[in-house]
Design an enzyme around this catalytic site. Structure first.
Site, PDB file in Angstrom:
ATOM      1  N   SER A   1      34.848  37.621  47.877  1.00 38.96           N
ATOM      2  CA  SER A   1      34.309  36.265  47.414  1.00 38.96           C
ATOM      3  C   SER A   1      35.569  35.272  48.055  1.00 38.96           C
ATOM      4  O   SER A   1      36.866  35.834  48.333  1.00 38.96           O
ATOM      5  CB  SER A   1      34.400  36.248  45.836  1.00 38.96           C
ATOM      6  OG  SER A   1      34.334  34.985  45.630  1.00 38.96           O
TER       7      SER A   1
ATOM      8  N   TYR B   1      37.989  38.119  37.480  1.00 39.32           N
ATOM      9  CA  TYR B   1      36.887  38.117  38.489  1.00 39.32           C
ATOM     10  C   TYR B   1      38.029  37.867  39.846  1.00 39.32           C
ATOM     11  O   TYR B   1      37.784  38.564  40.992  1.00 39.32           O
ATOM     12  CB  TYR B   1      36.331  36.926  38.378  1.00 39.32           C
ATOM     13  CG  TYR B   1      35.118  37.041  39.632  1.00 39.32           C
ATOM     14  CD1 TYR B   1      34.193  37.787  39.535  1.00 39.32           C
ATOM     15  CD2 TYR B   1      35.177  35.930  40.528  1.00 39.32           C
ATOM     16  CE1 TYR B   1      33.296  37.805  40.865  1.00 39.32           C
ATOM     17  CE2 TYR B   1      34.497  36.127  41.655  1.00 39.32           C
ATOM     18  CZ  TYR B   1      33.249  36.707  41.810  1.00 39.32           C
ATOM     19  OH  TYR B   1      32.589  36.656  42.792  1.00 39.32           O
TER      20      TYR B   1
END
Length: 268
Positions: free
Chosen positions: A148, A161
């Site tokens: 990401s 995350y």
């Protein structure tokens, strides 16, 4: 002719029931790869398998599996009954949003198990297959780990995350180097926010930092990287996301954390 040519090989895609995973499966099938699609939602997998068989005439195996289980990688290997895998797309993952002090501990552990533990275990389980396949035919084998743009800096209110995706990026780049001489194509795909179910799971649109793309655009970026003669160790999808990722290295870490924290503020 494309540099990445998986015709006649078998590819695993995790998190294939929607979003990036389903799009990876479609593109691999379009290039002639047989598929093993993995996710928890068996009905979604069955519908995708029917679509791919009808449209591309490839073999598709569905494996409903909870990747947070510690035996997930060996369970998947057992389900394949001796099939040799040439491409692995570690796409499964999810995020949570909110201050860590209020987070559900079990859910945070599950996030680490899916985003990190399962990815490492699956890579370790199937990397020998991928390397062997790469040696048989140039450009036929790949490892794609979905990270990401959150991997490039700490992400307040998505602390776990962001940390898991930083791990995925670092791990993937190291494996890229270790397998350079084998011909295996390895990259960490780093998308920004995209029009998928991710934010439904995170339960907050404030988790989005960066320019939105479609799943098709993100996966096209991944295939463009795989089609390069020298696939890069990491691939950021979207021009503004690439600019953002590059700029982080020139700004003091404290300022970066404050800026990302302000962007991610909002009600849970």
């Amino acid at each position: 002719m494309t540099e990445f040519d998986p015709r006649g090989t078998t590819a695993i895609v995790t998190g294939a029931s929607s979003g990036f995973g389903a799009e990876f499966a479609r593109r691999l099938a379009a290039r002639g790869a047989d598929l093993v699609v993995v996710a928890r939602r068996a009905d979604r997998l069955a519908a995708l398998a029917d679509e791919l068989r009808a449209r591309h005439g490839v073999a598709v195996t569905t494996v409903p599996l909870d990747l947070s289980l510690p035996t997930a990688a060996t369970d998947l290997r057992d389900a394949l009954d001796g099939v040799t895998v040439s491409t692995l797309v570690n796409n499964a993952g999810f995020g949570t949003h909110g201050d860590f002090i209020r987070a559900d501990a079990a859910r945070e552990r599950e996030q680490i198990e899916v985003n990190v533990q399962a990815l490492v275990a699956l890579t370790h389980e199937f990397l020998p297959d991928l390397v062997a396949s790469a040696g048989l035919r140039a450009g036929s084998a790949a490892l794609v780990n979905v990270a990401s743009n959150a991997a490039f800096q700490p992400v307040p209110r998505m602390a776990v995350y962001g940390a898991t995706k930083a791990f995925v990026l670092s791990f993937s780049e190291a494996v890229w180097y270790e397998t350079l001489a084998t011909g295996l194509k390895v990259t960490a795909l780093c998308p920004g926010p995209a029009s998928t179910e991710f934010f439904d799971v995170a339960k907050n649109q404030d988790a989005a930092v960066g320019a939105f793309e479609t799943a098709e655009q993100v996966v096209q970026t991944a295939f463009a990287a795989l089609d390069r003669r020298r696939t890069p160790p990491s691939t950021v999808s979207g021009l503004m996301n690439r600019v953002q990722a590059a700029a982080v290295g020139f700004v003091p870490r404290g300022l970066v954390v404050r800026a990302v924290g302000r962007l991610g503020q909002g009600d849970d």
